[in-house]
Design a protein around this motif. Structure first.
Motif, short mmCIF file in Angstrom:
data_model
loop_
_atom_site.label_atom_id
_atom_site.label_comp_id
_atom_site.label_asym_id
_atom_site.label_seq_id
_atom_site.Cartn_x
_atom_site.Cartn_y
_atom_site.Cartn_z
N ARG A 3 0.91 -1.32 0.03
CA ARG A 3 0.27 -0.13 -0.02
C ARG A 3 0.88 1.18 -0.16
N LYS A 4 2.05 1.39 0.98
CA LYS A 4 2.87 2.20 1.03
C LYS A 4 3.51 2.79 -0.13
N GLU A 5 4.00 1.72 -1.09
CA GLU A 5 4.81 1.99 -2.28
C GLU A 5 3.64 2.31 -3.40
N ALA A 6 2.76 1.63 -3.53
CA ALA A 6 1.68 2.05 -4.72
C ALA A 6 1.13 3.43 -4.41
N ALA A 7 0.84 3.77 -3.18
CA ALA A 7 0.28 5.24 -3.00
C ALA A 7 1.27 6.02 -3.17
N ALA A 8 2.51 5.71 -3.01
CA ALA A 8 3.67 6.80 -3.36
C ALA A 8 3.96 6.90 -4.86
N ARG A 9 3.69 5.92 -5.38
CA ARG A 9 3.89 5.75 -7.03
C ARG A 9 2.71 6.61 -7.79
N ARG A 10 1.48 6.24 -7.28
CA ARG A 10 0.27 7.13 -7.50
C ARG A 10 0.37 8.63 -7.31
N THR B 232 1.63 13.60 -12.11
CA THR B 232 1.12 14.98 -11.99
C THR B 232 -0.37 15.21 -12.21
N GLU B 233 -0.80 16.42 -12.02
CA GLU B 233 -2.35 16.41 -12.18
C GLU B 233 -2.69 16.36 -13.77
N GLU B 234 -1.87 16.63 -14.97
CA GLU B 234 -2.29 16.34 -16.01
C GLU B 234 -2.13 15.00 -16.38
N GLN B 235 -1.09 14.21 -15.96
CA GLN B 235 -0.87 12.80 -16.22
C GLN B 235 -2.43 11.93 -15.61
N ARG B 236 -2.70 12.44 -14.49
CA ARG B 236 -3.78 11.93 -13.84
C ARG B 236 -4.99 11.88 -14.59
N ARG B 237 -5.20 13.19 -15.11
CA ARG B 237 -6.44 13.77 -15.84
C ARG B 237 -6.28 12.79 -17.06
N GLU B 238 -5.29 12.75 -17.81
CA GLU B 238 -5.14 12.00 -19.12
C GLU B 238 -5.32 10.56 -18.97
N LYS B 239 -4.63 9.92 -18.07
CA LYS B 239 -4.73 8.65 -17.80
C LYS B 239 -6.02 8.23 -17.46
N SER B 240 -6.93 8.99 -16.51
CA SER B 240 -8.29 8.61 -15.96
C SER B 240 -8.99 8.81 -17.21
N ALA B 241 -8.86 9.50 -18.37
CA ALA B 241 -9.84 9.76 -19.44
C ALA B 241 -9.58 8.38 -20.19
N ALA B 242 -8.04 7.75 -20.15
CA ALA B 242 -7.85 6.63 -20.89
C ALA B 242 -8.55 5.61 -20.33
N ALA C 213 -14.09 9.86 -7.17
CA ALA C 213 -12.71 9.57 -6.85
C ALA C 213 -12.18 10.67 -5.77
N SER C 214 -11.19 10.23 -5.07
CA SER C 214 -10.42 11.31 -4.13
C SER C 214 -9.43 11.81 -5.08
N ALA C 215 -8.71 12.69 -4.49
CA ALA C 215 -7.82 13.60 -5.43
C ALA C 215 -6.60 12.77 -6.18
N GLU C 216 -6.43 11.47 -5.62
CA GLU C 216 -5.34 10.52 -6.16
C GLU C 216 -5.84 9.59 -6.84
N GLU C 217 -7.11 9.06 -6.77
CA GLU C 217 -7.50 8.12 -7.56
C GLU C 217 -7.75 8.26 -8.84
N VAL C 218 -8.16 7.27 -9.76
CA VAL C 218 -8.61 7.22 -11.04
C VAL C 218 -9.90 7.97 -11.07
N SER C 219 -10.00 8.97 -11.66
CA SER C 219 -11.46 9.54 -11.76
C SER C 219 -12.38 9.12 -12.72
N LEU C 220 -13.56 8.74 -12.41
CA LEU C 220 -14.48 8.00 -13.22
C LEU C 220 -15.66 9.13 -13.48
N ASP C 221 -15.48 10.39 -12.88
CA ASP C 221 -16.49 11.21 -13.49
C ASP C 221 -17.00 11.14 -15.07
#
Length: 205
Positions: A39-46, A50-60, A82-90
């Motif tokens: 959990r600790k290692e995966a959370a750190a990687r997540r 960046t915000e842009e990467q998270r937005r692009e990857k969430s859309a994908a 989603a929380s701020a760090e999770e994959v956004s499913l909005d």
């Protein structure tokens, strides 16, 4: 006499052969420590995204999910906000609703319980009132958005046709690690047999 291990069970100490019982306890401790480390290692990687990467990857991720037959054939989908760090499913939550499907969300309760609720308002209408800190939503444990109960209706788990599940870490076999509180484990165990459960996560997790 033989060596024994004292194990507390139902408030009482129970004597068991040390070789078997203590080995099991040590094994459980190792598993828990491994999950804590994962959990600790995966959370750190997540968090490193960046915000842009998270937005692009969430859309994908949303595009992939929309193509799945499990969702195309579902009428009621148990999703999440989603929380701020999770994959956004909005994006997919709104798309599913546009397709005429119903989308419900988790609300956490006492004693580790979780209930499925569906907002009375259209998700597209709620989304226009970002950042979701309005009368439609509340911020629950772990900073996760939950529909306000007075603006929602409870959904019978038997009505759920598919589940989109967040996670902190996952493996190639589809196993998941959440935050460790067991909310999803207990809720998913109570769903009808055969309901597809689909993990939503970034590859770095």
């Amino acid at each position: 006499g033989d060596s024994v291990c004292l194990k507390r069970e139902n408030g009482h100490l129970k004597r068991e052969p040390r070789e078997a019982s203590c080995r099991d306890e040590e094994h459980q401790k190792m598993i828990l420590e491994k999950k804590r480390r994962q959990r600790k290692e995966a959370a750190a990687r997540r968090r490193s995204l960046t915000e842009e990467q998270r937005r692009e990857k969430s859309a994908a991720v949303c595009r992939i999910l929309l193509s799945l037959p499990e969702l195309k054939n579902a009428r009621m989908i148990f999703s999440y906000a989603a929380s701020a760090e999770e994959v956004s499913l909005d994006e997919i939550n709104q798309a599913l609703e546009i397709q005429g499907k119903r989308v419900c969300f988790p609300v956490t309760g006492e004693n580790g319980t979780m209930t499925a609720v569906a907002p009375k308002a259209q998700i597209s209408e709620i989304a226009e009132e970002l950042p979701y800190r309005d009368s439609f939503w509340r911020i629950g444990p772990y900073g996760i958005r939950e529909p306000a109960e007075d603006q929602s209706e409870v959904v019978d788990p038997a009505q759920i046709d598919a589940v989109l599940v967040p996670c902190v870490a996952f493996d190639k076999k589809g196993g998941r690690c959440g935050h460790g509180a067991g909310y999803y484990d207990r809720f998913l165990a109570g769903l009808p047999q055969g309901v597809p459960k689909i993990l939503a996560a970034f590859q770095v997790q």
